[in-house]
Design an enzyme around this catalytic site. Structure first.
Site, PDB file in Angstrom:
ATOM      1  N   LYS A 107       6.579 -10.125  12.949  1.00 57.45           N
ATOM      2  CA  LYS A 107       6.717  -9.758  11.536  1.00 57.45           C
ATOM      3  C   LYS A 107       8.189  -9.797  11.151  1.00 57.45           C
ATOM      4  CE  LYS A 107       5.346  -5.803   8.561  1.00 57.45           C
ATOM      5  NZ  LYS A 107       4.513  -4.568   8.550  1.00 57.45           N
TER       6      LYS A 107
ATOM      7  N   SER B 291       0.827  -4.023   5.191  1.00 58.12           N
ATOM      8  CA  SER B 291       1.920  -4.897   4.868  1.00 58.12           C
ATOM      9  C   SER B 291       2.069  -6.078   5.829  1.00 58.12           C
ATOM     10  CB  SER B 291       3.227  -4.113   4.869  1.00 58.12           C
ATOM     11  OG  SER B 291       3.492  -3.594   6.161  1.00 58.12           O
TER      12      SER B 291
ATOM     13  N   SER C  16      -0.655  -0.522   8.255  1.00 58.05           N
ATOM     14  CA  SER C  16      -0.274  -1.920   8.022  1.00 58.05           C
ATOM     15  C   SER C  16      -0.654  -2.905   9.105  1.00 58.05           C
ATOM     16  CB  SER C  16       1.231  -2.018   7.803  1.00 58.05           C
ATOM     17  OG  SER C  16       1.507  -1.725   6.470  1.00 58.05           O
TER      18      SER C  16
HETATM   19  N1  GLN Z   1       0.035   0.677   2.855  1.00 52.27           N
HETATM   20  C1  GLN Z   1       0.917   1.670   3.364  1.00 52.27           C
HETATM   21  C2  GLN Z   1       2.175   1.721   2.546  1.00 52.27           C
HETATM   22  O1  GLN Z   1       2.287   0.967   1.662  1.00 52.27           O
HETATM   23  C3  GLN Z   1       1.210   1.419   4.795  1.00 52.27           C
HETATM   24  C4  GLN Z   1       2.342   0.533   5.048  1.00 52.27           C
HETATM   25  C5  GLN Z   1       2.625   0.341   6.486  1.00 52.27           C
HETATM   26  O2  GLN Z   1       1.867   0.776   7.353  1.00 52.27           O
HETATM   27  N2  GLN Z   1       3.771  -0.255   6.766  1.00 52.27           N
HETATM   28  O3  GLN Z   1       3.027   2.519   2.783  1.00 52.27           O
END
Ligand code: GLN
Length: 489
Positions: A97, A172, A196
Site C-alpha cells: 500500500k 482505505s 481498511s
Molecule cells: N474507514 C475507516 C476510516 O476511514 C478505516 C480506515 C482504516 O482502517 N485505515 O477511518
C-alpha cells in the site's frame, strides 16, 4: 498515473542463464511453486505480473509498478533457488500500500502533500518480506492517508472493484484488495486502522487479515492513528495469509509498541471443537442486507451442527464504537499529520510568503477534503475547552469496549459476525461522510480493542457481488484464528 514501462533489459541481464521464459500467472503461492517446479522462473512470473498490472491499468490499483527492482529481486531469488538457498516466500509476488516505505522508492499515502517523496529507508515489513525472498511488484492506490472506506479519497483517482467495475473496492486499502482480486499479485500489504483491510476484502472477495495490535511492526508505515494502525495481508488462501503474516510478525526494536511475546508458529492444524460467540446485532440490526444476515445464520447453524458451541453475544456499546473511533482516530491523525507543513515534510506552496502563510497554504493545497475534515475534527476534540468532554471521554469508552471484548474471550475462543452490513456500493453512492463512517460499524471493535480479526469471502449475493464474514480472536491468538479459518469455513 502512468505505469513505468517494462524494462526487458533488466530481466535478461539479471536472470540466471538457465531460466526459461515461460510466462505464467498463478493466483497463489502454492500455484506459483508448481509453476517453478515445472521449470518456471520467478523472473518470468514477475514479468507476467508486470504485464498483468499494465493490462489492468483501468482499475487504477497501482500508483507505480516497481519493474526494475521487482525484476532484480526476482533474479536474485531465482539464483538462490538454483543453489537451494531460497527463503520461505520465494515465488510470492506482492504489492504494498502507498503508505508503506520502501527504500529508494516513492511513497505518498495517495496524497498531493507527499507528491514526489522518496523513502530514505524501508519499513520493517518490507525488509522482512524481501529477506524471505518475496518480490514487491509495486505500490497501490489507497484513500489519502488511509482515511476512507471506498478508495474514492485518493488524490490519484478512484480504484475500481475488479468484480464489478461500477462498484468501489472498499477502502482505505482499495488498491491492495483490487490488486489481489484481479489476480495481478498473490498477496498485498494493507493497513487497517478501523477496518481498511477487512472491509475491502469483503467487497472484493479476498481474505483480509488484521493481526493483533503490536504483533507486526509499524516502523515505516506512514501513521494515521498510531494506537489503531496495523499492517496486514490480503490473499486468496489462508495458507498465503499465514505465510506473509509469519514472515512479518514479531518484535521490532524500532517500534516500541511491538510485543516481545514470541510469535506462535502457524501450523493450520485443526483447532478442535471451539466455543464461538456471534454478534446478535449482526443479525438484527436495521440496515443489514437480508442476504448477509441469512448467510451468517447459515454459518451459525452449520457450525452448531459440526459440534461447536455457538452462542449469541452482545457487541459491547455498538452504537458508541464508531463515534469513539472517529474521535480518537482523528485526534491522533491531527497530531501525526502536523509534520506535513511544507517545512518539515511535504509540499511547500509556491505562493506563500513567510512562515505562517507557508504552513497555511502548503497544507491547504496539499491535503484533500476528507483529510482536512479529520484534522479539523481531531484538533477540535483535543482543544483545551473540549478535551475532557470528547477525547478524555472517548478514551474511557475505549477502555470499556476493550475490557468487554476481552471478557467475551474468557468465555469464547472466537467471535463471529458480518464484516460489513452490505456488499460493495457503487462509485459516488455514499456522499455523506457520516454515512461513510458507518461502514466501519463491525470492524472498528478489533482496532479499539487491539484484537486480531479476519474477513473471509464466504458469500456471493444475488446481486453478483462477494461479501465476507469476520472472525475475531483474543490478542496474540493468530495461529488458532487462522487454523479455524482453514478448517471451519
Ligand atoms: N474507514 C475507516 C476510516 O476511514 C478505516 C480506515 C482504516 O482502517 N485505515 O477511518
Amino acid at each position: 498515473m502512468a505505469l513505468p514501462r517494462r524494462r526487458k533489459k533488466a530481466s535478461s541481464a539479471l536472470a540466471p542463464p538457465s531460466a526459461p521464459s515461460i510466462v505464467t500467472t498463478s493466483k497463489t503461492l502454492s500455484e506459483a511453486r508448481d509453476v517453478l517446479a515445472r521449470n518456471g522462473s520467478i523472473v518470468s512470473s514477475t514479468e507476467a505480473a508486470i504485464a498483468s498490472a499494465e493490462a489492468n491499468k483501468d482499475l487504477n490499483a497501482f500508483l507505480e509498478v516497481f519493474s526494475t527492482s521487482a525484476l532484480e529481486q526476482a533474479a536474485r531469488v531465482d539464483a538462490k533457488r538454483a543453489t537451494g538457498d531460497a527463503g520461505p516466500l520465494a515465488g510470492l509476488i506482492l504489492s504494498i500500500k502507498d503508505n508503506i516505505c520502501y527504500k529508494d522508492h516513492k511513497v505518498g499515502a495517495s496524497s498531493r502533500i507527499l507528491e514526489g517523496f522518496t523513502s530514505l529507508y524501508s519499513a520493517t515489513v518490507v525488509e522482512r518480506l524481501l529477506a524471505a525472498d518475496a518480490v514487491i511488484l509495486g505500490r497501490t492506490n489507497c484513500d489519502e492517508f488511509a482515511m476512507g472506506s471506498s478508495n474514492e479519497n485518493s488524490a490519484y483517482g478512484k480504484v475500481l472493484n475488479p468484480v464489478d467495475k461500477r462498484m468501489v473496492p472498499g477502502g482505505s486499502s482499495g488498491g491492495a484488495a483490487s490488486s489481489v482480486a484481479a489476480g495481478i499479485v498473490h498477496a498485498a500489504l494493507g493497513s487497517d486502522t478501523g477496518g481498511s483491510i477487512r472491509q475491502p476484502a469483503s467487497f472484493t472477495g479476498t481474505i483480509g487479515f488484521k493481526p493483533t495490535y503490536g504483533r507486526v511492526s509499524r516502523y515505516g508505515l506512514i501513521a494515521f492513528a498510531s494506537s489503531f494502525d496495523q499492517i496486514g495481508p490480503f490473499a486468496h488462501t489462508v495458507e498465503d495469509i499465514a505465510a506473509v503474516y509469519e514472515a512479518m510478525a514479531g518484535n521490532d526494536p524500532r517500534d516500541s509498541t511491538t510485543s516481545r511475546k514470541p510469535v506462535e508458529r502457524v501450523t493450520l492444524a485443526h483447532p478442535g471443537k471451539l466455543r464461538i460467540g456471534y454478534f446478535r446485532e449482526g443479525l438484527e440490526r436495521a440496515g443489514m442486507d437480508p442476504e448477509v444476515v441469512a448467510h451468517l445464520q447459515a454459518h451459525i447453524d452449520r457450525l452448531k451442527a459440526d459440534g461447536h458451541v455457538v452462542e449469541p453475544i452482545d457487541v459491547p456499546l455498538l452504537d458508541h464504537q464508531v463515534p469513539t473511533y472517529y474521535i480518537l482516530a482523528t485526534a491522533e491523525a491531527s497530531s501525526n499529520l502536523a509534520r506535513f507543513d511544507g517545512i518539515h515534510f511535504g509540499h511547500r506552496s509556491k505562493a506563500a510568503n513567510g512562515v505562517e502563510e507557508t504552513y497555511r497554504l502548503s497544507r491547504s493545497e496539499g491535503f484533500g477534503p476528507e483529510v482536512k475534515r479529520r484534522i479539523l475534527l481531531g484538533t477540535f476534540v483535543l482543544s483545551a475547552g473540549y478535551y475532557d468532554a470528547y477525547y478524555g471521554q472517548a478514551q474511557r469508552v475505549r477502555r470499556i469496549i476493550r475490557n468487554k471484548t476481552l471478557e467475551a474471550f474468557e468465555k469464547y475462543d472466537m467471535v463471529l459476525g458480518p464484516t460489513c452490513p452490505t456488499t460493495a456500493f457503487a462509485h459516488g453512492a455514499i456522499t455523506d461522510p457520516v454515512a461513510m463512517y458507518l461502514q466501519d460499524i463491525f470492524t472498528v471493535q478489533a482496532n479499539l480493542a487491539g484484537t486480531p480479526a479476519i474477513s473471509l469471502p464466504t458469500g456471493i449475493h444475488t446481486n453478483g457481488l462477494p461479501f465476507g464474514v469476520q472472525l475475531m480472536a483474543k490478542p496474540f491468538d493468530e495461529a488458532r484464528l487462522l487454523a479455524a479459518v482453514k478448517h471451519l469455513f
